[in-house]
Design an enzyme around this catalytic site. Sequence first.
Site, PDB file in Angstrom:
ATOM      1  N   ARG A   5       1.002  -0.980   0.177  1.00 34.15           N
ATOM      2  CA  ARG A   5       0.077  -0.092   0.092  1.00 34.15           C
ATOM      3  C   ARG A   5       0.908   1.196   0.004  1.00 34.15           C
ATOM      4  O   ARG A   5       0.975   1.905  -0.885  1.00 34.15           O
ATOM      5  CB  ARG A   5      -0.752   0.236   1.204  1.00 34.15           C
ATOM      6  N   ASP A   6       1.589   1.509   1.038  1.00 33.55           N
ATOM      7  CA  ASP A   6       2.258   2.773   1.194  1.00 33.55           C
ATOM      8  C   ASP A   6       3.639   2.819   0.220  1.00 33.55           C
ATOM      9  O   ASP A   6       3.597   3.926  -0.585  1.00 33.55           O
ATOM     10  CB  ASP A   6       3.055   2.655   2.607  1.00 33.55           C
TER      11      ASP A   6
ATOM     12  N   HIS B  43       5.373   4.037  12.884  1.00 35.59           N
ATOM     13  CA  HIS B  43       5.347   3.886  11.497  1.00 35.59           C
ATOM     14  C   HIS B  43       6.734   5.207  11.407  1.00 35.59           C
ATOM     15  O   HIS B  43       6.496   6.201  11.461  1.00 35.59           O
ATOM     16  CB  HIS B  43       4.165   4.297  10.852  1.00 35.59           C
TER      17      HIS B  43
ATOM     18  N   HIS C 116      10.047   6.524   9.256  1.00 34.82           N
ATOM     19  CA  HIS C 116      10.670   6.804   7.774  1.00 34.82           C
ATOM     20  C   HIS C 116      12.139   6.774   7.988  1.00 34.82           C
ATOM     21  O   HIS C 116      12.605   7.403   9.005  1.00 34.82           O
ATOM     22  CB  HIS C 116      10.067   7.854   7.075  1.00 34.82           C
TER      23      HIS C 116
ATOM     24  N   CYS D   8       9.030   8.421   1.022  1.00 33.29           N
ATOM     25  CA  CYS D   8       9.604   9.774   0.918  1.00 33.29           C
ATOM     26  C   CYS D   8      10.085   9.730  -0.728  1.00 33.29           C
ATOM     27  O   CYS D   8      11.417   9.866  -0.752  1.00 33.29           O
ATOM     28  CB  CYS D   8      10.471  10.164   1.873  1.00 33.29           C
TER      29      CYS D   8
END
Length: 316
Positions: free
Chosen positions: A19-20, A213, A215, A246
């Site tokens: 998904r992400d 979550h 990054h 990102c």
Amino acid sequence: MANDIRAQTDVLISEVGPRDGLQSVKATMPTADKFRWIDALVAAGVREIEVASFVPARLLPQMADAAEVVAYAARQPGVTVMALVPNLRGAEAALRAGAHKLTLPVSASRAHSLANVRKTPEDMVEEVRAIAALRDGIAPGVKLEAGISTAFGCTLQGLVPEDDVIRLAAMCVAAGADESGLSDTVGYANPAQVRRLFRRLRSEIGTRAGAAHMHNTRGLGLANCLAAWDEGVRTFDSSLGGLGGCPYAPGASGNVVTEDLVFMFEAMGVRTGISLEKIIAARLPLAAGLPGEPLYGMTPDAGLPKGFSPSRPVSQ
């Protein structure tokens, strides 16, 4: 659907790449390749996968097959199938497709919230309330998580007051969310900040404090995960190959790399339930479905240490 993943493991690694990751790249992975990738993740021992986002196909053509992918993944035994839903309409479609868990992006940054979903944070709390009522009426067994995005800072707003983050998480739980986690949407977090915010979150909402979550935009992804672990967090989102997260930070991966996160925990003696050899092998169907897309990860590049044994620390 997995009933008690934590009974056999010490930590839950929630794979968000399908998904992400996929909605963050320009190419659209064919549905059949998504199926092969999900199969490989399951074979590696991944027990929670965020497989799709229920948004209009005109906005995200990468997610046009969301219902089909959820239905396929839901047939996998012992796997919790998650879907991101930005609103009530998306939640209804995800529930109809058979998702086991819904995640809502609720931004602590007012500027980001308006840009991302065209709603204020308070509006999104009401969306949580409406979705919780829908869930209670037609699929009471489905879990609902409100992930507080931009919890550690925002590229649009800059500083995001910690009081706003904690208050918003508490409001989401009061509105019907089963849990609320914290997301470092733009890679601003540092370990001291992560410890402080998750300590406050646990103090405010107790066992309803959800996933971390993180990054890796500025290279602190694993350090921030370890800081969250120190504060009692036991569910972590990550993406195979660091896919997505990102795309506008050249040379930096976005999401924390699943392979590296699994290695870190297993090297510490923390059971993930995931085979390192098989999770590294799962990069093959990912690469086949997205030819030419950069994949990150130090562990796949370096290989496992000589004599390494899962869930047993490497000798000093």
